[in-house]
Design an enzyme around this catalytic site. Structure first.
Site, PDB file in Angstrom:
ATOM      1  N   HIS A 112      69.453 -28.549   8.199  1.00 50.65           N
ATOM      2  CA  HIS A 112      68.367 -29.275   8.979  1.00 50.65           C
ATOM      3  C   HIS A 112      68.707 -29.715  10.239  1.00 50.65           C
ATOM      4  O   HIS A 112      68.080 -29.757  11.383  1.00 50.65           O
ATOM      5  CB  HIS A 112      67.916 -30.521   7.969  1.00 50.65           C
ATOM      6  N   HIS A 132      60.401 -28.269  14.368  1.00 52.62           N
ATOM      7  CA  HIS A 132      59.445 -29.259  14.185  1.00 52.62           C
ATOM      8  C   HIS A 132      58.389 -29.265  15.597  1.00 52.62           C
ATOM      9  O   HIS A 132      58.570 -28.451  16.378  1.00 52.62           O
ATOM     10  CB  HIS A 132      60.042 -30.650  14.273  1.00 52.62           C
ATOM     11  N   HIS A 181      60.488 -25.592   6.329  1.00 55.04           N
ATOM     12  CA  HIS A 181      60.847 -26.655   5.300  1.00 55.04           C
ATOM     13  C   HIS A 181      60.445 -25.982   3.958  1.00 55.04           C
ATOM     14  O   HIS A 181      61.140 -26.291   2.902  1.00 55.04           O
ATOM     15  CB  HIS A 181      60.233 -27.853   5.677  1.00 55.04           C
ATOM     16  N   HIS A 208      54.339 -37.794   7.251  1.00 53.72           N
ATOM     17  CA  HIS A 208      55.624 -37.143   7.321  1.00 53.72           C
ATOM     18  C   HIS A 208      56.678 -37.972   8.149  1.00 53.72           C
ATOM     19  O   HIS A 208      57.764 -38.613   7.633  1.00 53.72           O
ATOM     20  CB  HIS A 208      56.008 -35.763   7.658  1.00 53.72           C
ATOM     21  N   HIS A 226      59.838 -40.844   7.210  1.00 47.69           N
ATOM     22  CA  HIS A 226      61.186 -40.939   7.631  1.00 47.69           C
ATOM     23  C   HIS A 226      61.871 -42.442   7.950  1.00 47.69           C
ATOM     24  O   HIS A 226      62.755 -42.641   7.596  1.00 47.69           O
ATOM     25  CB  HIS A 226      61.429 -39.742   8.676  1.00 47.69           C
ATOM     26  N   PHE A 266      66.596 -36.938  12.512  1.00 42.76           N
ATOM     27  CA  PHE A 266      66.701 -35.585  12.177  1.00 42.76           C
ATOM     28  C   PHE A 266      68.231 -34.862  11.518  1.00 42.76           C
ATOM     29  O   PHE A 266      68.369 -34.377  10.870  1.00 42.76           O
ATOM     30  CB  PHE A 266      66.246 -34.497  12.941  1.00 42.76           C
ATOM     31  N   HIS A 300      59.982 -34.148   0.973  1.00 46.20           N
ATOM     32  CA  HIS A 300      59.362 -32.937   1.591  1.00 46.20           C
ATOM     33  C   HIS A 300      58.662 -31.810   0.591  1.00 46.20           C
ATOM     34  O   HIS A 300      57.797 -31.012   0.732  1.00 46.20           O
ATOM     35  CB  HIS A 300      60.433 -31.916   2.365  1.00 46.20           C
TER      36      HIS A 300
END
Length: 448
Positions: A62, A83, A92, A210, A214, A231, A244
């Protein structure tokens, strides 16, 4: 972020021939499943530092794909970021697929399926309890104050909203950012094409819930909101893959509403590389991930509460459309008339835009050319017909059209922190509810 070198030549993906795996909702799993899940991560954590299946290296996957760690094949001057564009969902999906297969192989169970955190359901309103109880599922870099707090799908770094307000707002978030969205680029994100550094254009499900989740899960005590809140470190937390799972499930739900995927060859033929359960490096294409049941052999447990947000009917805060005034809010675009771009800090910004006439399948509001500091968490909500909107305005109203949240990350080029972002909001349903179909202009208010 660098993964280990492969031991053998790269192989091409072949359709999964194993048993169908059913991904369960995290809040509905039993003790036997939790024990098996915990065992799988314990074994993944115990793998050697050089093993690409280890949690250490799974997190690096990732990190590399999401922090510009790779250059585009055939276009070495351009980096790759999965992204903020149409690659977000399929990449993903592949990531979770291989992660799931590795976990299953470590416990000798080819039918093992990852759970999904059903944050859109009433039953999934909290961080699943097993992530703080089970040793291998625990991550010390989380916001522990949120363990007993209802998840806020537009979390922006501050608490204080009532449980009931968050519940109602979450329904509106899901409706506005997923259920009502028709255009593929408004749901998936903007195209990214070989040889070009496309303008970032994240889709609805990526922006919120999403991104907001996070930040909700990452630790505010860490300089970069690690682990989930950045990230590069997000994949270190097993909760990431559970989160996810539900993001991926939104793709299935969106399709079930009659919506269609992209058919562009640039999208379908995009390739990625992942290590599989045998430590082989596998080349995959986006097109092979579209039919998850047939090609990847997994599906999701049915969630009857989906209808609570799919059929959500937001009500206007104002009984009559805003009639305008003698002052027309200026467009914030830098131009000959407005040579300086508008700097947005903590106060709302209101603009007036022309509304075209027509009866297309959707009507979209596009914010173009926003320069955003990507190393900071930030967010804003967008409203129409509500120039008095402020940070205390609830989003459970028809005037609310969508949100943007940013997850901090780093940029490959030294010293660069900002990127240009475009955002597309689907607003046809809102315009109709508010009685604004015949209006020549719309008033748009952005609330940081």
């Amino acid at each position: 972020c660098c993964p280990p070198q492969p031991k053998r030549a790269t192989i091409d993906f072949k359709p999964d021939s194993g048993p169908m795996r059913v991904r369960p909702a995290a809040h509905l799993v039993d003790k036997d499943y939790i024990a098996k899940y915990n065992e799988a991560y314990a074994k993944m954590r115990a793998l050697s530092r050089g093993d690409p299946r280890s949690l250490r290296h799974q997190a690096k996957v990732h990190c590399a794909y999401c922090n510009y760690g790779y250059r585009q094949e055939g276009a070495p001057k351009q980096t790759l970021q999965i992204h903020f564009n149409w690659l977000f969902l399929p990449w993903h999906r592949w990531y979770l697929y291989f992660h799931e297969k590795i976990l299953g192989s470590l416990i000798g169970d080819p039918s093992f399926a990852l759970p999904f955190w059903s944050w859109d359901q009433e039953g999934g309103r909290y961080i699943p309890d097993m992530f703080r109880r089970e040793i291998a599922l625990y991550d010390k870099k989380r916001d522990t104050s949120h363990y007993d707090t209802r998840v806020d799908l537009i979390y922006s770094g501050s608490d204080g909203k009532s449980d009931e307000q968050i519940r109602e707002d979450n329904l509106s978030i899901m409706y506005n950012n997923v259920a009502k969205v028709k255009q593929p680029d408004a749901f998936f994100g903007y195209p990214i094409r070989k040889g070009s550094s496309s303008v970032n254009g994240p889709g609805g499900v990526e922006r919120a819930p999403h991104n907001a989740l996070h930040i909700f899960c990452g630790s505010p005590k860490e300089p970069g909101y690690e682990d989930m809140g950045n990230f590069y470190s997000a994949g270190r937390d097993p909760l990431f893959y559970c989160h996810h799972g539900n993001v991926d499930r939104m793709w299935d739900v969106w399709r079930s509403l009659g919506n269609k995927d992209f058919t562009d060859p640039d999208y379908l033929n995009t390739e990625f590389l992942f290590f599989d359960e045998n430590q082989d490096l596998v080349r995959v294409k986006v097109k092979d991930s579209l039919n998850n049941e047939k090609m990847l052999k997994y599906k999701y447990q049915a969630m009857p509460d989906d209808k609570s947000w799919i059929a959500y009917e937001p009500k206007p805060l104002k009984q009559t459309p805003w009639s305008g005034s003698s002052y027309e809010y200026r467009l914030v675009k830098a131009s000959a008339e407005n040579p300086e771009a508008l700097e947005v800090r903590t106060e709302p910004v209101t603009i007036t835009v022309d509304q075209p006439k027509g009866s297309a399948c959707d009507e979209i509001l596009v914010l173009e050319g926003m320069e955003i500091d990507m190393q900071l968490p930030m967010s804003f909500n967008a409203f129409i017909n509500l120039p008095e909107a402020n940070k205390n305005t609830r989003v459970s109203c028809a005037e609310y059209v969508g949100s943007y949240s940013n997850v901090p990350h780093f940029i490959l080029k030294s010293g660069e922190h900002t990127e240009i972002v475009n955002i597309t909001f689907s607003i046809k349903a809102n315009v109709e509810i508010l009685g604004l179909k015949s209006a020549d202009k719309l008033v748009v208010t952005l609330v940081p």
